[in-house]
Design a protein around this motif. Structure first.
Motif, mmCIF file in Angstrom:
data_model
loop_
_atom_site.group_PDB
_atom_site.id
_atom_site.type_symbol
_atom_site.label_atom_id
_atom_site.label_comp_id
_atom_site.label_asym_id
_atom_site.label_seq_id
_atom_site.Cartn_x
_atom_site.Cartn_y
_atom_site.Cartn_z
ATOM 1 N N PHE A 63 0.766 -1.276 -0.079
ATOM 2 C CA PHE A 63 -0.033 0.040 -0.016
ATOM 3 C C PHE A 63 0.747 1.104 -0.102
ATOM 4 C CE2 PHE A 63 1.166 -0.501 4.351
ATOM 5 C CZ PHE A 63 1.291 0.731 4.853
ATOM 6 N N LYS A 64 1.986 1.180 0.288
ATOM 7 C CA LYS A 64 3.073 2.443 0.410
ATOM 8 C C LYS A 64 2.997 3.275 -0.662
ATOM 9 C CE LYS A 64 4.756 1.721 4.819
ATOM 10 N NZ LYS A 64 4.494 3.022 5.889
ATOM 11 N N VAL A 65 2.666 2.927 -1.914
ATOM 12 C CA VAL A 65 2.911 3.701 -3.106
ATOM 13 C C VAL A 65 1.690 4.563 -3.045
ATOM 14 C CG1 VAL A 65 3.677 1.732 -4.491
ATOM 15 C CG2 VAL A 65 1.415 1.987 -4.451
ATOM 16 N N ARG A 66 0.849 4.256 -2.346
ATOM 17 C CA ARG A 66 -0.560 5.482 -2.245
ATOM 18 C C ARG A 66 0.109 6.639 -1.698
ATOM 19 N NH1 ARG A 66 -5.737 3.248 -2.610
ATOM 20 N NH2 ARG A 66 -5.885 0.823 -2.915
ATOM 21 N N GLY A 67 0.692 6.618 -0.373
ATOM 22 C CA GLY A 67 1.255 7.704 0.575
ATOM 23 C C GLY A 67 2.438 8.161 -0.092
ATOM 24 N N VAL A 68 3.172 7.471 -0.907
ATOM 25 C CA VAL A 68 4.506 7.995 -1.456
ATOM 26 C C VAL A 68 4.079 8.913 -2.652
ATOM 27 C CG1 VAL A 68 6.311 7.378 -2.984
ATOM 28 C CG2 VAL A 68 6.038 6.352 -0.759
ATOM 29 N N CYS A 69 3.184 8.336 -3.641
ATOM 30 C CA CYS A 69 2.629 9.143 -4.742
ATOM 31 C C CYS A 69 2.243 10.411 -4.251
ATOM 32 C CB CYS A 69 1.682 8.429 -5.616
ATOM 33 S SG CYS A 69 2.557 6.774 -6.512
ATOM 34 N N ASN A 70 1.345 10.552 -3.386
ATOM 35 C CA ASN A 70 0.879 11.611 -2.692
ATOM 36 C C ASN A 70 1.930 12.595 -2.212
ATOM 37 O OD1 ASN A 70 -1.575 13.238 -2.129
ATOM 38 N ND2 ASN A 70 -1.128 12.879 -0.007
ATOM 39 N N ALA A 71 2.785 12.079 -1.281
ATOM 40 C CA ALA A 71 3.747 12.981 -0.753
ATOM 41 C C ALA A 71 4.662 13.491 -1.691
ATOM 42 C CB ALA A 71 4.455 12.155 0.369
ATOM 43 N N LEU A 72 5.032 12.885 -2.566
ATOM 44 C CA LEU A 72 5.972 13.401 -3.603
ATOM 45 C C LEU A 72 5.247 14.235 -4.838
ATOM 46 C CD1 LEU A 72 8.374 10.579 -4.926
ATOM 47 C CD2 LEU A 72 8.577 12.089 -2.983
ATOM 48 N N ALA A 73 4.063 14.097 -4.886
ATOM 49 C CA ALA A 73 3.159 15.122 -5.737
ATOM 50 C C ALA A 73 3.055 16.484 -5.027
ATOM 51 C CB ALA A 73 1.788 14.522 -6.113
ATOM 52 N N LEU A 74 3.030 16.517 -3.632
ATOM 53 C CA LEU A 74 2.891 17.651 -3.072
ATOM 54 C C LEU A 74 4.483 18.236 -2.718
ATOM 55 C CD1 LEU A 74 -0.053 16.619 -0.942
ATOM 56 C CD2 LEU A 74 -0.234 18.231 -2.625
ATOM 57 N N SER A 75 5.269 17.853 -3.036
ATOM 58 C CA SER A 75 6.787 18.218 -2.637
ATOM 59 C C SER A 75 7.308 19.337 -3.261
ATOM 60 C CB SER A 75 7.666 17.114 -2.154
ATOM 61 O OG SER A 75 7.388 16.081 -1.254
ATOM 62 N N GLY A 76 6.817 19.433 -4.590
ATOM 63 C CA GLY A 76 7.287 20.322 -5.438
ATOM 64 C C GLY A 76 8.804 20.266 -5.745
ATOM 65 N N ARG A 77 9.397 21.721 -5.444
ATOM 66 C CA ARG A 77 10.768 21.903 -5.775
ATOM 67 C C ARG A 77 11.638 21.324 -4.859
ATOM 68 N NH1 ARG A 77 10.933 28.153 -7.775
ATOM 69 N NH2 ARG A 77 9.602 28.113 -9.671
ATOM 70 N N ILE B 110 11.195 11.969 3.657
ATOM 71 C CA ILE B 110 9.812 11.559 3.758
ATOM 72 C C ILE B 110 9.501 10.529 4.756
ATOM 73 C CG2 ILE B 110 7.832 10.771 2.194
ATOM 74 C CD1 ILE B 110 9.128 13.296 1.102
ATOM 75 N N HIS B 111 8.864 10.864 5.587
ATOM 76 C CA HIS B 111 8.836 9.786 6.653
ATOM 77 C C HIS B 111 7.692 8.689 6.578
ATOM 78 C CE1 HIS B 111 7.958 8.295 10.834
ATOM 79 N NE2 HIS B 111 8.791 9.075 11.176
ATOM 80 N N PRO B 112 8.056 7.376 7.025
ATOM 81 C CA PRO B 112 7.247 6.335 6.255
ATOM 82 C C PRO B 112 5.796 6.442 6.913
ATOM 83 C CG PRO B 112 8.801 5.470 8.029
ATOM 84 C CD PRO B 112 9.131 7.127 7.821
ATOM 85 N N PHE B 113 5.397 7.230 7.968
ATOM 86 C CA PHE B 113 3.936 7.127 8.382
ATOM 87 C C PHE B 113 3.625 8.322 9.161
ATOM 88 C CE2 PHE B 113 6.843 4.700 11.536
ATOM 89 C CZ PHE B 113 6.584 5.569 12.582
ATOM 90 N N ALA B 114 4.513 9.032 9.894
ATOM 91 C CA ALA B 114 4.070 10.286 10.643
ATOM 92 C C ALA B 114 4.248 11.570 9.554
ATOM 93 C CB ALA B 114 4.997 10.264 11.616
ATOM 94 N N ASP B 115 3.408 11.432 8.576
ATOM 95 C CA ASP B 115 3.359 12.667 7.582
ATOM 96 C C ASP B 115 2.119 12.681 7.006
ATOM 97 O OD1 ASP B 115 3.420 13.821 4.706
ATOM 98 O OD2 ASP B 115 5.681 13.385 5.007
ATOM 99 N N ALA B 116 1.328 13.889 7.105
ATOM 100 C CA ALA B 116 -0.083 14.056 6.609
ATOM 101 C C ALA B 116 -0.354 13.634 5.265
ATOM 102 C CB ALA B 116 -0.354 15.449 7.178
ATOM 103 N N ARG B 117 0.790 13.992 4.390
ATOM 104 C CA ARG B 117 0.710 13.602 2.872
ATOM 105 C C ARG B 117 0.712 12.063 2.855
ATOM 106 N NH1 ARG B 117 6.039 16.380 1.370
ATOM 107 N NH2 ARG B 117 6.663 14.989 2.987
ATOM 108 N N MET B 118 1.647 11.322 3.551
ATOM 109 C CA MET B 118 1.362 9.843 3.788
ATOM 110 C C MET B 118 -0.131 9.285 3.978
ATOM 111 S SD MET B 118 4.336 8.376 2.157
ATOM 112 C CE MET B 118 4.137 6.771 2.923
ATOM 113 N N ILE B 119 -0.247 9.776 5.086
ATOM 114 C CA ILE B 119 -1.472 9.097 5.673
ATOM 115 C C ILE B 119 -2.733 9.758 4.814
ATOM 116 C CG2 ILE B 119 -3.279 9.882 7.723
ATOM 117 C CD1 ILE B 119 -0.726 10.512 9.391
#
Length: 323
Positions: free
Chosen positions: A43-57, A137-146
């Protein structure tokens, strides 16, 4: 936030199927959410894709994380997809198959002892990489991952609108928190339970004591969940979202692993099988069949339950496990 994440990641992830566990004498109708069919098998791809999409520069210098394997593979995969450097900090006893998976995506691997790894988890940083300008990118304690993880919850309700309970493997809390937030926003009556192995159950200990606890962790084949502690920020989030933690033995988990393979032809890892083992205990609070672990019950480590009240209630109960 979760609905926006769903739109944001829809072209990068798989909407995984929900299949019934082929067991006739289960305490409820149990369904498996097959997140092992995601691009990197978790499932980790869900959080990762969201986190990276919001990380920008912030991504220009590269990204890094800390993980026993699943988060590391997901981040390495997505970093390769978008063409940025990736480093991952892994326990020096991480499974070889997961390490090979990380290497396949071209990430730099930094092995550390588990105590050092857990310090990175708690502190949200690894100084040598921070000095080089890498973005953590924190593996779980990150609002984007959650939020990314929470997209799974909407899929569950779409597939089973009258769902009773959800059992989620608990490593750090990012998946269980995301699912609970999403599901309860649509149906507050759905119960969300964590599950942990007996060898590493800090969440159960935290519910028992009423505060985030540190435990003596014993390594086992259930390597994807079960840390040394519940980090304080995640305890504050999950303590009121979850019904408690169902602790399962390694023997129960191994039996569930075999059962899933034999009955459904699904090859799961220990963490995924733990949720099936937990569901099979009958402790996940089916509405009619078992004791309802309500808010008034403290501590909330799930232990004993009264006998069945009605076979009809048992048959009608529906539960999902995340595999």
């Amino acid at each position: 936030m979760i609905m926006e994440a769903r739109e944001r990641i829809k072209d990068s992830i798989v909407r995984t199927p929900l299949v019934r566990l082929n067991v006739d004498d289960a305490p409820a109708s149990i369904f498996l959410k097959l997140e092992n069919l995601q691009p990197t098998s978790s499932f980790k791809v869900r959080g990762v894709c969201n986190a990276l999409a919001l990380s920008g520069r912030a991504l220009s210098k590269g990204v890094y994380t800390v993980s026993a394997g699943n988060m590391a593979q997901a981040l390495a995969w997505q970093a390769k997809e978008i063409g940025i450097p990736c480093s991952v900090i892994v326990p020096d006893n991480a499974p070889g198959t997961k390490v090979q998976g990380i290497k396949r995506y071209g990430a730099r691997i930094i092995p550390l002892g588990f105590d050092q790894v857990w310090e990175v988890v708690k502190n949200h940083r690894y100084d040598p990489l921070e000095r080089e300008g890498w973005n953590f990118i924190h593996p779980f304690a990150d609002a984007r991952m959650i939020a990314g993880n929470g997209t799974l919850g909407f899929e569950l309700l779409e597939d089973i609108p009258d769902l009773d309970s959800i059992v989620v493997p608990f490593g750090g809390g990012g998946l269980s928190a995301g699912i609970a937030i999403a599901v309860k926003s649509q149906n507050p009556g759905v119960r969300v339970y964590a599950c942990e192995p007996e060898t590493a159950a800090p969440l159960a200990a935290s519910y028992s004591k009423g505060s985030a606890q540190h435990i003596d962790r014993i390594p086992s084949f259930v390597d994807g969940i079960g840390g040394k502690s519940v980090v304080p920020e995640m305890w504050k989030l999950v303590r009121s979202l979850l019904e408690g933690s169902i602790v399962v033995s390694l023997r129960e988990t191994a039996a569930a692993l075999r059962l899933i393979l034999e009955r459904n032809r699904v090859l799961a890892e220990g963490a995924g099988a733990a949720s099936v083992a937990a569901a099979l205990t009958g402790k996940a609070g089916w509405k009619g069949g078992l004791h309802r672990f309500g808010r008034q019950h403290r501590p909330r480590e799930i232990g004993h339950h009264p006998p069945w009240r009605s076979p009809i209630d048992m048959i009608n109960a529906k539960a999902v496990t995340c595999t």
